[in-house]
Design a protein around this motif. Structure first.
Motif, PDB file in Angstrom:
ATOM      1  N   CYS A  26     108.750  70.443  80.656  1.00 23.50           N
ATOM      2  CA  CYS A  26     107.756  71.507  80.818  1.00 23.50           C
ATOM      3  C   CYS A  26     107.270  71.550  82.262  1.00 23.50           C
ATOM      4  O   CYS A  26     106.083  71.779  82.523  1.00 23.50           O
ATOM      5  CB  CYS A  26     106.581  71.287  79.859  1.00 23.50           C
ATOM      6  N   ALA A  27     108.182  71.304  83.182  1.00 23.98           N
ATOM      7  CA  ALA A  27     107.904  71.404  84.620  1.00 23.98           C
ATOM      8  C   ALA A  27     106.831  70.434  85.095  1.00 23.98           C
ATOM      9  O   ALA A  27     106.282  70.595  86.183  1.00 23.98           O
ATOM     10  CB  ALA A  27     107.537  72.841  85.006  1.00 23.98           C
ATOM     11  N   VAL A  56     103.930  70.201  83.890  1.00 24.34           N
ATOM     12  CA  VAL A  56     102.593  70.784  83.684  1.00 24.34           C
ATOM     13  C   VAL A  56     101.900  70.107  82.505  1.00 24.34           C
ATOM     14  O   VAL A  56     100.717  69.781  82.551  1.00 24.34           O
ATOM     15  CB  VAL A  56     102.691  72.302  83.428  1.00 24.34           C
ATOM     16  N   GLY A  57     102.659  69.904  81.447  1.00 22.94           N
ATOM     17  CA  GLY A  57     102.059  69.350  80.238  1.00 22.94           C
ATOM     18  C   GLY A  57     101.868  67.848  80.300  1.00 22.94           C
ATOM     19  O   GLY A  57     100.883  67.311  79.808  1.00 22.94           O
ATOM     20  N   HIS A  65     101.488  67.124  76.300  1.00 27.35           N
ATOM     21  CA  HIS A  65     101.683  68.560  76.055  1.00 27.35           C
ATOM     22  C   HIS A  65     103.131  68.922  76.321  1.00 27.35           C
ATOM     23  O   HIS A  65     103.489  69.295  77.438  1.00 27.35           O
ATOM     24  CB  HIS A  65     100.754  69.390  76.944  1.00 27.35           C
ATOM     25  N   TYR A  72     106.458  71.137  74.845  1.00 27.80           N
ATOM     26  CA  TYR A  72     106.975  72.157  73.927  1.00 27.80           C
ATOM     27  C   TYR A  72     108.444  72.321  74.248  1.00 27.80           C
ATOM     28  O   TYR A  72     108.803  72.761  75.340  1.00 27.80           O
ATOM     29  CB  TYR A  72     106.219  73.475  74.111  1.00 27.80           C
ATOM     30  N   GLU A  86      93.392  70.089  66.358  1.00 27.44           N
ATOM     31  CA  GLU A  86      93.699  71.466  66.744  1.00 27.44           C
ATOM     32  C   GLU A  86      95.042  71.931  66.179  1.00 27.44           C
ATOM     33  O   GLU A  86      95.241  73.112  65.908  1.00 27.44           O
ATOM     34  CB  GLU A  86      93.740  71.516  68.265  1.00 27.44           C
ATOM     35  N   TRP A 110     106.995  74.123  89.699  1.00 27.65           N
ATOM     36  CA  TRP A 110     106.394  74.996  88.683  1.00 27.65           C
ATOM     37  C   TRP A 110     106.072  76.336  89.286  1.00 27.65           C
ATOM     38  O   TRP A 110     105.426  76.405  90.329  1.00 27.65           O
ATOM     39  CB  TRP A 110     105.109  74.358  88.142  1.00 27.65           C
ATOM     40  N   PRO A 131     102.044  80.995  86.529  1.00 25.61           N
ATOM     41  CA  PRO A 131     101.943  82.395  86.094  1.00 25.61           C
ATOM     42  C   PRO A 131     100.768  83.114  86.778  1.00 25.61           C
ATOM     43  O   PRO A 131      99.814  82.490  87.153  1.00 25.61           O
ATOM     44  CB  PRO A 131     101.710  82.287  84.596  1.00 25.61           C
ATOM     45  N   LEU A 139     103.099  81.786  67.620  1.00 29.07           N
ATOM     46  CA  LEU A 139     104.025  80.787  68.154  1.00 29.07           C
ATOM     47  C   LEU A 139     105.376  80.862  67.436  1.00 29.07           C
ATOM     48  O   LEU A 139     106.433  80.651  68.026  1.00 29.07           O
ATOM     49  CB  LEU A 139     103.403  79.394  67.971  1.00 29.07           C
ATOM     50  N   ASN A 168      91.555  76.264  74.254  1.00 29.82           N
ATOM     51  CA  ASN A 168      92.378  75.068  74.465  1.00 29.82           C
ATOM     52  C   ASN A 168      93.776  75.174  73.885  1.00 29.82           C
ATOM     53  O   ASN A 168      94.665  74.427  74.279  1.00 29.82           O
ATOM     54  CB  ASN A 168      91.703  73.833  73.858  1.00 29.82           C
ATOM     55  N   PHE A 169      93.944  76.055  72.915  1.00 30.61           N
ATOM     56  CA  PHE A 169      95.305  76.186  72.402  1.00 30.61           C
ATOM     57  C   PHE A 169      95.961  77.508  72.779  1.00 30.61           C
ATOM     58  O   PHE A 169      96.924  77.530  73.550  1.00 30.61           O
ATOM     59  CB  PHE A 169      95.408  75.964  70.886  1.00 30.61           C
ATOM     60  N   ALA A 213     100.843  78.828  79.209  1.00 35.99           N
ATOM     61  CA  ALA A 213     101.240  78.329  80.533  1.00 35.99           C
ATOM     62  C   ALA A 213     101.461  76.822  80.599  1.00 35.99           C
ATOM     63  O   ALA A 213     102.206  76.355  81.450  1.00 35.99           O
ATOM     64  CB  ALA A 213     100.171  78.706  81.561  1.00 35.99           C
ATOM     65  N   MET A 214     100.850  76.049  79.713  1.00 29.93           N
ATOM     66  CA  MET A 214     100.840  74.600  79.959  1.00 29.93           C
ATOM     67  C   MET A 214     102.152  73.911  79.591  1.00 29.93           C
ATOM     68  O   MET A 214     102.291  72.707  79.791  1.00 29.93           O
ATOM     69  CB  MET A 214      99.670  73.930  79.246  1.00 29.93           C
ATOM     70  N   TYR A 215     103.074  74.671  79.043  1.00 32.26           N
ATOM     71  CA  TYR A 215     104.378  74.063  78.784  1.00 32.26           C
ATOM     72  C   TYR A 215     105.371  74.393  79.886  1.00 32.26           C
ATOM     73  O   TYR A 215     106.583  74.279  79.710  1.00 32.26           O
ATOM     74  CB  TYR A 215     104.871  74.470  77.399  1.00 32.26           C
ATOM     75  N   GLY A 216     104.850  74.817  81.026  1.00 35.16           N
ATOM     76  CA  GLY A 216     105.668  74.936  82.228  1.00 35.16           C
ATOM     77  C   GLY A 216     106.479  76.205  82.334  1.00 35.16           C
ATOM     78  O   GLY A 216     107.113  76.442  83.354  1.00 35.16           O
ATOM     79  N   ARG A 217     106.447  77.008  81.292  1.00 31.09           N
ATOM     80  CA  ARG A 217     107.163  78.285  81.302  1.00 31.09           C
ATOM     81  C   ARG A 217     106.326  79.233  80.450  1.00 31.09           C
ATOM     82  O   ARG A 217     105.511  78.769  79.647  1.00 31.09           O
ATOM     83  CB  ARG A 217     108.563  78.121  80.703  1.00 31.09           C
ATOM     84  N   VAL A 272     105.056  81.000  77.521  1.00 25.02           N
ATOM     85  CA  VAL A 272     105.232  80.941  76.070  1.00 25.02           C
ATOM     86  C   VAL A 272     104.447  82.114  75.480  1.00 25.02           C
ATOM     87  O   VAL A 272     103.232  82.179  75.639  1.00 25.02           O
ATOM     88  CB  VAL A 272     104.704  79.609  75.493  1.00 25.02           C
TER      89      VAL A 272
END
Lengths: 314, 328
Positions: free
Chosen positions: A109-110, A112-113, A117, A119, A131, A311, A314, B70, B94-95, B101-105, B107
């Protein structure tokens, strides 16, 4: 309600009623890959090679390894802060995961996570407790009727979050294929379960009419046999199931922050599959252990040498 | 004549008809009740289990919506009163927003959270707020608001096309008002919609004394003030109503106005208006003759009794007085 299945005849570490069958080589390889991955992270931290924080799953590796073959490609896995084992048991991509944790080229994930985190190919972890269960319920709602399920890993500490109950209520009301895996290791960061949870997980699931099953076995093959019909029921009947693993956190919450008494740590260590397998199956174990250790050492050396991840914000 | 609530209802019907991926969740949204404000009437009868009345679980409803998104669907979540969106703050901030953005691409999380907002209906402190300001500046999150000028169907399409979660505020006082049509507001004012911004003007006035910027729920009070300002004070105003509140779209024509005033119904402090002024000040610095006037509701809870509520929320007389004073 609690599902009644034949009690496992096998091992409890303290009782050791009989010698379990040896784990399959593939399972042992995966267990040891995760173990050495986690140990390597702690070593890299001590060497100042890692930033931030990390939460290792030492002692709990057998849970995602056992589940790995019960999950299909179309299933969606949601993980938490302690998710490296969940990921590696789902996708055999240790280079990408370590690059993610280290912020190096090839990161999933570059960078970032980071550790909490990720995905990647229907695996998603996120760092706020509880969550993920409403999200998993939504994913399961989308998957309903397809035969696929959503699997969400949570801990015993997660049951302090109201989101868990909101989600369980909806999951049962709407009959969605949701597999909740509870890694009940008896401690939430530094707080023993007895000091943060009144009552039991089983009773909380029962309050929502959600099926609950408690697993005490530490043996991958045995757990699979035990859970296979239940997981099949989640798919076929489209309903939620809470599987609660009685497990032990052998290592610290994150790194060097273990405030448990020595005897508690010793008790956790006594349940560690690693020492038991080393003792019971010295021949395949020593070889595979060495191979995986060396593999992870190579991965760490290679990933450490990579340039930083890039990264495109966005 | 179409009321705003009917217009929204038709837009949701059309959306769910044309896009089978769209799901709608919320408390009491199913028939025969059809939502606390009847905006979802008829949807559950027509679209079955794509429309679900939910337990009272705002946080989880938002999370389920994000989970559907998702997994490749599109979700509309109704929060019965915008005040309750506080219960969904974690899932939204937070979700849903972060996950884009927080997965680097990128989503995609096509999720619209509808929030009936605003007061002037006597519902009291927990059912009357305009909480837009609490969500401004959250990376990955866009804020929209219904106006009586904008086509709701186009706004829904626009929000989903972003692929990022959006809050969509619907001021409750709008529900029973009519949608404006044909470019005509009344005997004095004409309007045009260009992109995200509706612009209401007096015929033949190219350089207004004041440009007023408002969110959708303030439109009628601002128009009332504009009418008084014109007829009583000889002050010509134009009105800008962005349907997207954040990030703020380009607001046209401000350089030609003698003054700019931003009016909102959120409580004082850390306001949307302050954010609008922050964006506008550098752009207008050379043409501004005085600081942008910011009007918001008082730093107060919103009382239930109508005579007390009126004092807290922004009313036409206050807008008029503030503009007269600024231009005097």
């Amino acid at each position: 309600m609690t599902v009644t299945v034949p009690a496992p005849t096998g091992t409890t570490p303290s009782g050791a009623r009989r010698t379990p069958p040896p784990p399959e080589p593939e399972d042992l390889e995966l267990l040891l890959l995760i173990r050495h991955f986690e140990l390597t992270l702690l070593r890299l931290f001590e060497a100042g090679e890692l930033s931030g924080t990390t939460h290792t799953c030492l002692g709990q590796e057998y849970i995602p390894v056992a589940l790995s073959r019960l999950l299909g490609d179309d299933d969606f896995v949601l993980s938490n802060h302690r998710g490296h084992g969940h990921f590696l048991a789902r996708h055999a991509e240790p280079y990408g995961l370590l690059a993610e944790i280290m912020g190096r080229e090839g990161a999933l994930c570059a960078g970032v996570g980071g550790s909490q985190h990720v995905y990647h190919r229907r695996f998603l972890s996120t760092g706020v407790q509880g969550e993920s269960l409403p999200v998993a319920t939504g994913v399961a709602l989308a998957l309903k009727g397809t035969g696929a399920l959503a699997c969400a890993y949570i801990g015993d500490g997660t049951w302090g979050e109201g989101a868990v109950y909101e989600a369980l209520n909806m999951a049962q009301l709407w009959r969605v294929p949701l597999l909740v895996v509870v890694e009940h290791n008896g401690i939430a960061q530094s707080t023993p379960t007895a000091a943060q949870m009144s009552g039991r997980v089983a009773a909380r699931a029962a309050a929502f009419d959600v099926l609950h099953h408690r697993v005490t076995s530490l043996e991958v093959g045995e757990i699979r046999t035990e859970l296979a019909p239940l997981v099949a029921m989640v798919r076929q009947d489209s309903r939620p199931l809470v599987v609660e693993f009685a497990t032990h956190r052998v290592g610290p919450h994150s790194k060097g922050d273990d405030t448990r008494a020595p005897e508690e740590i010793a008790l956790a260590a006594a349940h560690d599959w690693y020492d038991r397998y080393a003792r019971l199956f010295p021949e395949p174990f020593a070889r595979i252990d060495r191979e995986r250790r060396e593999l992870v050492e190579r991965i760490a050396a290679e990933v450490t040498a990579r340039p930083p991840s890039a990264w495109e914000r966005p | 004549m179409t009321r705003v609530s009917e217009h929204l209802n038709h837009a949701l019907h059309d959306l769910m008809e044309t896009d089978p991926d769209v799901h709608l969740l919320g408390e009491d949204v199913s028939d025969p009740y059809g939502g606390a404000f009847k905006v979802t009437r008829g949807l559950s009868t027509r679209f079955g289990d794509r429309v679900r009345s939910t337990p009272l679980s705002e946080g989880a409803i938002a999370g389920v919506g994000a989970g559907l998104a998702l997994a490749g669907r599109k979700a509309i979540v109704e929060i019965m009163f915008a005040d309750f969106v506080a219960l969904a703050f974690d899932q939204i901030v937070n979700f849903a927003a972060k996950s884009t953005a927080m997965y680097g691409r990128p989503v995609p999380i096509p999720l619209v959270v509808r929030c009936p907002s605003g007061g002037n209906r006597g519902y009291g402190p927990t059912h009357s707020q305009s909480p837009q300001k609490h969500f401004i500046g959250v990376p990955g999150l866009s804020l929209f608001e219904m106006t009586p000028f904008h086509n709701a169907g186009e706004l829904f399409a626009r929000m989903f096309a972003l692929g990022r979660p959006c809050l969509f505020f619907e001021d409750k006082v709008l529900y029973t008002r009519r949608m404006y049509e044909g470019g005509v507001v009344d005997d004095l004012f004409r309007y045009e919609v260009a992109g995200d911004v509706a612009r209401v003007r007096l015929d033949g006035v190219a350089e207004p004394d004041c440009a007023i910027v408002v969110h959708g729920g303030m439109v009628h009070r601002a128009l009332d003030a504009m009418r008084l300002l014109l007829l009583e004070d000889d002050i010509a105003c134009e009105l800008l109503v962005p349907a997207r509140l954040h990030p703020l779209p380009e607001l046209p024509g401000l350089e030609r106005a003698r003054h700019v005033c931003v009016v909102e119904d959120g409580s004082e402090g850390g306001t949307w208006g302050a954010e609008v002024a922050r964006v506008l000040h550098p752009r207008l610095w050379s043409s501004l003759r005085r600081p942008i006037t910011l009007l918001s509701a008082a730093d107060s809870v919103i009382p239930a009794a109508p005579h007390l509520e009126r004092e807290v929320l922004v009313q036409p007389a206050r807008i008029r007085d503030a503009i007269v004073e600024a231009l005097s």
